[in-house]
Enzyme design. Structure first.
Site, PDB file in Angstrom:
ATOM      1  N   LEU A  39      25.127 -42.246 105.001  1.00 26.58           N
ATOM      2  CA  LEU A  39      24.970 -40.795 105.055  1.00 26.58           C
ATOM      3  C   LEU A  39      26.146 -40.232 104.273  1.00 26.58           C
ATOM      4  CD1 LEU A  39      24.073 -40.023 108.810  1.00 26.58           C
ATOM      5  CD2 LEU A  39      22.547 -39.917 106.845  1.00 26.58           C
ATOM      6  N   ASP A  40      25.887 -39.228 103.442  1.00 19.32           N
ATOM      7  CA  ASP A  40      26.963 -38.577 102.694  1.00 19.32           C
ATOM      8  C   ASP A  40      28.063 -38.136 103.653  1.00 19.32           C
ATOM      9  OD1 ASP A  40      25.353 -38.741 100.469  1.00 19.32           O
ATOM     10  OD2 ASP A  40      24.894 -36.608 100.405  1.00 19.32           O
ATOM     11  N   ARG A  41      29.253 -37.952 103.113  1.00 17.45           N
ATOM     12  CA  ARG A  41      30.400 -37.517 103.922  1.00 17.45           C
ATOM     13  C   ARG A  41      30.085 -36.241 104.708  1.00 17.45           C
ATOM     14  NH1 ARG A  41      34.934 -34.233 102.880  1.00 17.45           N
ATOM     15  NH2 ARG A  41      34.230 -33.908 100.755  1.00 17.45           N
ATOM     16  N   ASN A  42      29.352 -35.311 104.105  1.00 10.94           N
ATOM     17  CA  ASN A  42      29.069 -34.045 104.776  1.00 10.94           C
ATOM     18  C   ASN A  42      27.699 -33.988 105.441  1.00 10.94           C
ATOM     19  OD1 ASN A  42      31.579 -32.814 104.348  1.00 10.94           O
ATOM     20  ND2 ASN A  42      31.030 -32.409 102.231  1.00 10.94           N
ATOM     21  N   THR A  43      26.970 -35.092 105.449  1.00 12.94           N
ATOM     22  CA  THR A  43      25.700 -35.153 106.174  1.00 12.94           C
ATOM     23  C   THR A  43      25.992 -35.671 107.576  1.00 12.94           C
ATOM     24  OG1 THR A  43      24.430 -35.556 104.154  1.00 12.94           O
ATOM     25  CG2 THR A  43      23.392 -36.186 106.229  1.00 12.94           C
TER      26      THR A  43
END
Length: 174
Positions: A39-43
């Site tokens: 998961l992306d850092r901000n997801t």
């Protein structure tokens, strides 16, 4: 199972010293854990971690077609035309992506959508919306491979039950 918070990287170690998902679950078990997918850092949202390399490999392999559902928060209202365009399939730089399902989360708030995909392509949900001129302000994975993050607060984790592990492994024998 971890309900991943924002500003956390999905890796075992980060050369930049940022907080990782492994930092959050470091005392979960004596074995070394690995994230299943990314998961992306901000997801935010549901992320599985395991010490079973075979299970991780199979869950992330495209042939398993693990269903993922995301709650998407956009910077502006998603038009019915763009919703239909996404449902029909969008041509991205790495090929066409057609979600399994997409709809508004709340018909009164057209800035929120739910999208179901099984593709594991990098940042695919964000790229679908960006392709049509939307900015994804918040992205939360609420479902993965038959599991939900229900009753698991953000930043918290729990061990899977034996039944959940059996369910995941049974799904691999397709």
């Amino acid at each position: 199972m971890l309900n991943k918070p924002k500003d956390t990287v999905t890796t075992a170690r980060d050369p930049e010293g940022r907080r990782t998902v492994i930092d959050i679950v470091k005392n979960a078990c004596p074995q070394r854990l690995y994230p299943v997918g990314r998961l992306d850092r901000n997801t935010t949202g549901l992320l599985l971690l395991t010490n079973d390399g075979e299970l991780a490999k199979k869950l992330t392999h495209p042939s398993f077609e693990a269903k993922k559902i995301y709650h998407v928060f956009l910077d502006k209202k998603l038009t019915p035309e763009d919703l239909e365009t996404i449902a029909s399939g969008v041509e991205l730089e790495d090929g066409t992506i057609k979600p399994d399902a997409i709809n508004y989360v709340d018909p009164k708030d057209l800035k929120q959508a739910g999208i179901e995909i099984h593709s594991g392509r990098n940042r695919v949900v964000r790229r679908i919306f960006e392709h049509l001129g939307y900015k994804v302000e918040k992205l939360d994975r609420v479902y993965y491979a038959g599991l939900t993050k229900k009753n698991l607060p953000r930043g918290k984790w729990r061990l899977l039950s034996d039944r959940e592990v059996m369910y995941l492994k049974a799904g691999l024998s397709k």
